[in-house]
Design an enzyme around this catalytic site. Sequence first.
Site, PDB file in Angstrom:
ATOM      1  N   GLN A  93       0.811  -1.216   0.000  1.00 50.24           N
ATOM      2  CA  GLN A  93       0.000   0.000   0.000  1.00 50.24           C
ATOM      3  C   GLN A  93       0.839   1.259   0.000  1.00 50.24           C
ATOM      4  OE1 GLN A  93      -1.416   0.816   4.428  1.00 50.24           O
ATOM      5  NE2 GLN A  93      -1.639  -1.381   3.957  1.00 50.24           N
ATOM      6  N   HIS A  95       0.058   5.742   0.919  1.00 57.35           N
ATOM      7  CA  HIS A  95      -0.898   6.757   1.377  1.00 57.35           C
ATOM      8  C   HIS A  95      -0.676   8.058   0.601  1.00 57.35           C
ATOM      9  CE1 HIS A  95      -1.717   3.913   4.464  1.00 57.35           C
ATOM     10  NE2 HIS A  95      -0.561   4.077   5.072  1.00 57.35           N
ATOM     11  N   GLU A 128       2.480   8.388   8.693  1.00 56.49           N
ATOM     12  CA  GLU A 128       2.292   7.628   9.930  1.00 56.49           C
ATOM     13  C   GLU A 128       3.628   7.243  10.545  1.00 56.49           C
ATOM     14  OE1 GLU A 128      -0.172   4.561   8.275  1.00 56.49           O
ATOM     15  OE2 GLU A 128       1.511   3.209   7.942  1.00 56.49           O
ATOM     16  N   HIS A 255       4.746   0.420   1.176  1.00 57.66           N
ATOM     17  CA  HIS A 255       5.114  -0.380   2.334  1.00 57.66           C
ATOM     18  C   HIS A 255       4.090  -1.467   2.580  1.00 57.66           C
ATOM     19  CE1 HIS A 255       2.274   2.594   3.901  1.00 57.66           C
ATOM     20  NE2 HIS A 255       2.060   1.803   4.941  1.00 57.66           N
ATOM     21  N   ARG A 274      -4.143   0.508  -2.466  1.00 58.79           N
ATOM     22  CA  ARG A 274      -3.581  -0.837  -2.415  1.00 58.79           C
ATOM     23  C   ARG A 274      -3.167  -1.321  -3.807  1.00 58.79           C
ATOM     24  NH1 ARG A 274      -8.248  -0.532   0.520  1.00 58.79           N
ATOM     25  NH2 ARG A 274      -7.979  -0.633   2.797  1.00 58.79           N
TER      26      ARG A 274
END
Length: 390
Positions: A93, A95, A128, A255, A274
């Site tokens: 995936q 982001h 994140e 990642h 994804r």
Amino acid sequence: MLTLVPRFQDYAWGSCEVIPDFLGHPRTEVPVAEAWFGAHPSAPSGTDADVDLRAYLAQAPEQRLGSDVVARFGGQLPYLLKLIAPVQPLSLQVHPNLEQARAGFSREAAVDIPPEQRNYPDANHKPELIYALTTFEAVCGFRAPRRAAELLAGLSAPLAGELLVLLRDQPSASGVHAAFAAVVQTSCADRVAQVVAQCAARLAAGQSPSPRTDAIVARLAERYPGDPGAVAALLLNPVTLQPGEVMFVPAGCVHAYLSGFGVEVMANSDNVLRAGLTAKHVDVPEVLATIDSVAAPPIRIAPEMLTEATGVFYAPVDDFELSLTRLLHDPGRPIPGRGPRVLLSLEGTPQVTTTTQTLDLPRGQAVFIAADEGPLQATGTGTIVQADVP
């Protein structure tokens, strides 16, 4: 202080034991992949105030979030704190950044897309940070083209040969992007299986140029047979975090978390694009339009010690920071930060005190502390992790 009730996510890759045991909850047959402590619209935490945290903040945003946070983030809690416990690999995936998220959310909102097929359930970016509570395994970010080519050079499978040509012809970010695109756009399971079988064979023969990577390829293929995401691992950095270590994952970084138990803090978003290794919605073109193809090692962050007890893991974003405070029979220790804060007890039963209230925090208990609560002190023995806003 407001006691928080986590919202659980029962994704298939989660553990039935790890998070329930940590929180002191009964185990069930349903996996508990994540426990959310925050105010995301899709799953705001419950509280002891008869409203969820999102509704509680909306009642008095200036007081509870602070005028600075309201001005910068539109009256929303800008971060989301989680416990995460993968026992199986997560999806491959990436982001989006803020501009991509806003455009994607607007684009999808203009048409009728079922929720399970949406890439952008919100308009926020999702950088994140993961703090490992146990050994935590992942693949994260692209290897240097030269090193990826070395891993492919000993494989005779046609797909491996095609990737090797791309990387040798363009030993740059454009070559990495082309190779990754060639992998994740592969629709033939047999071509994937050939690469996987050869990685397994050289690993078994003791001839692997990277036993760690070949083992990851085999593991991913066992879980997701024929999925090209297993071969993509040859292009990515393997990562092992030991307990107490931290990794930052910026927007655009490809990642996949593989296993372990940790605390995550991220921008207040659930946007996940994804490319494979999942039964959920996959959108390869959107992933390819979003990724950062520049090869770079994983971003590990060491704590900056603000006091003898508290270290802060500073991430290069405005939405959050994470700190850790270790107490050993402390009679009174200030916890740096300015709120709004979410505190989560990791061990022991420390006691936290604001200007108006004192509360015990047994392991697994989380509290929200409003911006107007002022200084915070902790006493006793234990470990507290804190998310707040820089």
